[in-house]
Design a protein around this motif. Structure first.
Motif, PDB file in Angstrom:
ATOM      1  N   GLU A 283      52.738  87.816 173.836  1.00  0.00           N
ATOM      2  CA  GLU A 283      54.021  87.497 173.201  1.00  0.00           C
ATOM      3  C   GLU A 283      54.770  86.417 173.986  1.00  0.00           C
ATOM      4  OE1 GLU A 283      55.634  88.488 170.333  1.00  0.00           O
ATOM      5  OE2 GLU A 283      53.729  89.413 169.800  1.00  0.00           O
ATOM      6  N   THR A 284      54.704  86.504 175.312  1.00  0.00           N
ATOM      7  CA  THR A 284      55.413  85.544 176.150  1.00  0.00           C
ATOM      8  C   THR A 284      54.759  84.177 176.083  1.00  0.00           C
ATOM      9  OG1 THR A 284      56.175  87.350 177.555  1.00  0.00           O
ATOM     10  CG2 THR A 284      56.289  85.127 178.486  1.00  0.00           C
ATOM     11  N   GLU A 285      53.437  84.136 176.045  1.00  0.00           N
ATOM     12  CA  GLU A 285      52.747  82.852 175.880  1.00  0.00           C
ATOM     13  C   GLU A 285      53.146  82.188 174.561  1.00  0.00           C
ATOM     14  OE1 GLU A 285      48.669  84.012 176.276  1.00  0.00           O
ATOM     15  OE2 GLU A 285      48.740  83.971 178.464  1.00  0.00           O
ATOM     16  N   ALA A 286      53.192  82.978 173.491  1.00  0.00           N
ATOM     17  CA  ALA A 286      53.585  82.441 172.187  1.00  0.00           C
ATOM     18  C   ALA A 286      55.032  81.951 172.221  1.00  0.00           C
ATOM     19  CB  ALA A 286      53.405  83.499 171.102  1.00  0.00           C
ATOM     20  N   PHE A 287      55.904  82.668 172.945  1.00  0.00           N
ATOM     21  CA  PHE A 287      57.301  82.247 173.027  1.00  0.00           C
ATOM     22  C   PHE A 287      57.451  80.974 173.852  1.00  0.00           C
ATOM     23  CE2 PHE A 287      61.762  82.646 174.550  1.00  0.00           C
ATOM     24  CZ  PHE A 287      62.366  82.483 173.317  1.00  0.00           C
ATOM     25  N   ILE A 288      56.664  80.822 174.901  1.00  0.00           N
ATOM     26  CA  ILE A 288      56.692  79.568 175.674  1.00  0.00           C
ATOM     27  C   ILE A 288      56.288  78.410 174.766  1.00  0.00           C
ATOM     28  CG2 ILE A 288      55.577  78.294 177.556  1.00  0.00           C
ATOM     29  CD1 ILE A 288      55.514  81.020 179.087  1.00  0.00           C
ATOM     30  N   HIS A 289      55.289  78.621 173.916  1.00  0.00           N
ATOM     31  CA  HIS A 289      54.904  77.612 172.930  1.00  0.00           C
ATOM     32  C   HIS A 289      56.100  77.273 172.032  1.00  0.00           C
ATOM     33  CE1 HIS A 289      52.868  75.681 169.562  1.00  0.00           C
ATOM     34  NE2 HIS A 289      53.426  76.592 168.780  1.00  0.00           N
ATOM     35  N   THR A 290      56.801  78.295 171.562  1.00  0.00           N
ATOM     36  CA  THR A 290      57.976  78.087 170.712  1.00  0.00           C
ATOM     37  C   THR A 290      59.046  77.287 171.451  1.00  0.00           C
ATOM     38  OG1 THR A 290      57.561  80.102 169.457  1.00  0.00           O
ATOM     39  CG2 THR A 290      59.823  79.275 169.455  1.00  0.00           C
ATOM     40  N   LEU A 291      59.271  77.596 172.726  1.00  0.00           N
ATOM     41  CA  LEU A 291      60.275  76.860 173.494  1.00  0.00           C
ATOM     42  C   LEU A 291      59.885  75.396 173.668  1.00  0.00           C
ATOM     43  CD1 LEU A 291      61.284  79.450 176.216  1.00  0.00           C
ATOM     44  CD2 LEU A 291      62.569  78.770 174.171  1.00  0.00           C
ATOM     45  N   ASN A 292      58.605  75.129 173.858  1.00  0.00           N
ATOM     46  CA  ASN A 292      58.156  73.735 173.963  1.00  0.00           C
ATOM     47  C   ASN A 292      58.432  72.988 172.657  1.00  0.00           C
ATOM     48  OD1 ASN A 292      57.277  74.024 176.604  1.00  0.00           O
ATOM     49  ND2 ASN A 292      55.214  74.599 175.990  1.00  0.00           N
ATOM     50  N   LYS A 293      58.170  73.655 171.550  1.00  0.00           N
ATOM     51  CA  LYS A 293      58.437  73.066 170.237  1.00  0.00           C
ATOM     52  C   LYS A 293      59.942  72.867 170.031  1.00  0.00           C
ATOM     53  CE  LYS A 293      58.062  75.630 166.615  1.00  0.00           C
ATOM     54  NZ  LYS A 293      57.606  76.492 165.526  1.00  0.00           N
ATOM     55  N   GLU A 294      60.732  73.854 170.414  1.00  0.00           N
ATOM     56  CA  GLU A 294      62.189  73.753 170.275  1.00  0.00           C
ATOM     57  C   GLU A 294      62.748  72.596 171.099  1.00  0.00           C
ATOM     58  OE1 GLU A 294      64.406  75.315 168.333  1.00  0.00           O
ATOM     59  OE2 GLU A 294      62.886  76.582 167.403  1.00  0.00           O
ATOM     60  N   LYS A 295      62.188  72.391 172.281  1.00  0.00           N
ATOM     61  CA  LYS A 295      62.642  71.279 173.116  1.00  0.00           C
ATOM     62  C   LYS A 295      62.489  69.965 172.350  1.00  0.00           C
ATOM     63  CE  LYS A 295      61.747  68.865 177.441  1.00  0.00           C
ATOM     64  NZ  LYS A 295      60.888  68.776 178.623  1.00  0.00           N
ATOM     65  N   TYR A 296      61.357  69.771 171.712  1.00  0.00           N
ATOM     66  CA  TYR A 296      61.127  68.567 170.912  1.00  0.00           C
ATOM     67  C   TYR A 296      62.135  68.497 169.756  1.00  0.00           C
ATOM     68  CZ  TYR A 296      59.226  65.692 167.204  1.00  0.00           C
ATOM     69  OH  TYR A 296      59.090  64.784 166.209  1.00  0.00           O
ATOM     70  N   LEU A 297      62.318  69.607 169.033  1.00  0.00           N
ATOM     71  CA  LEU A 297      63.207  69.607 167.883  1.00  0.00           C
ATOM     72  C   LEU A 297      64.656  69.328 168.278  1.00  0.00           C
ATOM     73  CD1 LEU A 297      61.628  72.565 165.890  1.00  0.00           C
ATOM     74  CD2 LEU A 297      61.438  70.107 165.408  1.00  0.00           C
ATOM     75  N   PHE A 298      65.054  69.792 169.468  1.00  0.00           N
ATOM     76  CA  PHE A 298      66.405  69.492 169.940  1.00  0.00           C
ATOM     77  C   PHE A 298      66.584  68.000 170.219  1.00  0.00           C
ATOM     78  CE2 PHE A 298      67.132  74.032 170.480  1.00  0.00           C
ATOM     79  CZ  PHE A 298      68.495  74.122 170.206  1.00  0.00           C
ATOM     80  N   THR A 299      65.514  67.309 170.611  1.00  0.00           N
ATOM     81  CA  THR A 299      65.651  65.865 170.856  1.00  0.00           C
ATOM     82  C   THR A 299      65.901  65.098 169.561  1.00  0.00           C
ATOM     83  OG1 THR A 299      63.276  65.373 170.657  1.00  0.00           O
ATOM     84  CG2 THR A 299      64.097  65.961 172.867  1.00  0.00           C
ATOM     85  N   LEU A 300      65.607  65.699 168.415  1.00  0.00           N
ATOM     86  CA  LEU A 300      65.835  65.052 167.125  1.00  0.00           C
ATOM     87  C   LEU A 300      67.264  65.252 166.615  1.00  0.00           C
ATOM     88  CD1 LEU A 300      62.510  66.061 165.330  1.00  0.00           C
ATOM     89  CD2 LEU A 300      63.021  63.949 166.575  1.00  0.00           C
ATOM     90  N   CYS A 301      68.010  66.125 167.289  1.00  0.00           N
ATOM     91  CA  CYS A 301      69.380  66.411 166.856  1.00  0.00           C
ATOM     92  C   CYS A 301      70.313  65.279 167.252  1.00  0.00           C
ATOM     93  CB  CYS A 301      69.884  67.712 167.486  1.00  0.00           C
ATOM     94  SG  CYS A 301      69.015  69.161 166.907  1.00  0.00           S
ATOM     95  N   GLU A 302      71.335  65.088 166.428  1.00  0.00           N
ATOM     96  CA  GLU A 302      72.336  64.054 166.712  1.00  0.00           C
ATOM     97  C   GLU A 302      73.332  64.535 167.741  1.00  0.00           C
ATOM     98  OE1 GLU A 302      73.947  63.281 162.888  1.00  0.00           O
ATOM     99  OE2 GLU A 302      72.128  62.344 162.185  1.00  0.00           O
TER     100      GLU A 302
END
Length: 143
Positions: free
Chosen positions: A124-143
């Protein structure tokens, strides 16, 4: 009809069966509060950030719930007063996301002590780390 067992007091957990995941669940509870604070404090015109914080909150809630339920299966039901959020002092989404990932990674490393017992928690934690990596990218797209 209401089950009367819902109103019975719950005995304190003994030290030998105390759930070692609860302190980390408390950390996640603090991050959930911080995410909502940042969500409500999003600057005017930052709708993308506002919505992305909602998505991150949902991911943290799902991860926390999964850990709580699995660890309760391993160590027994937690007390109704076991969860108390640990304050996060970050004042922006970027630093909060970095701090959240650091805490998750530290928890993951702590799970190495018993690989077989902690297999589900690790997964579960490995999958969540994956999610956090993805979220980091998505936050860079925010204005």
């Amino acid at each position: 009809m209401i089950d009367n067992s819902l109103f019975q007091s719950i005995p304190a957990q003994s030290p030998e069966n105390q759930n070692p995941v609860i302190p980390f669940i408390n950390v996640l509870e603090g991050f959930k509060t911080k995410i909502k604070n940042l969500h409500w404090a999003s600057p005017k015109g930052a709708k993308n950030l506002h919505l992305q914080l909602d998505e991150l909150l949902e991911a943290v809630q799902d991860y926390q719930d999964s850990l709580a339920e699995e660890s309760s299966g391993m160590y027994g039901t937690m007390r109704p007063d076991a969860i108390e959020g640990v304050k996060c002092d970050c004042l922006d989404a970027a630093s909060m996301l970095v701090s959240l990932k650091q805490n998750v990674v530290a928890f993951y490393v702590s799970l190495n002590q018993n690989v077989v017992l902690n297999a589900g928690l690790r997964s579960e934690t490995e999958a969540f780390i994956h999610t956090l990596n993805k979220e980091k990218y998505l936050f860079t797209l925010c204005e």
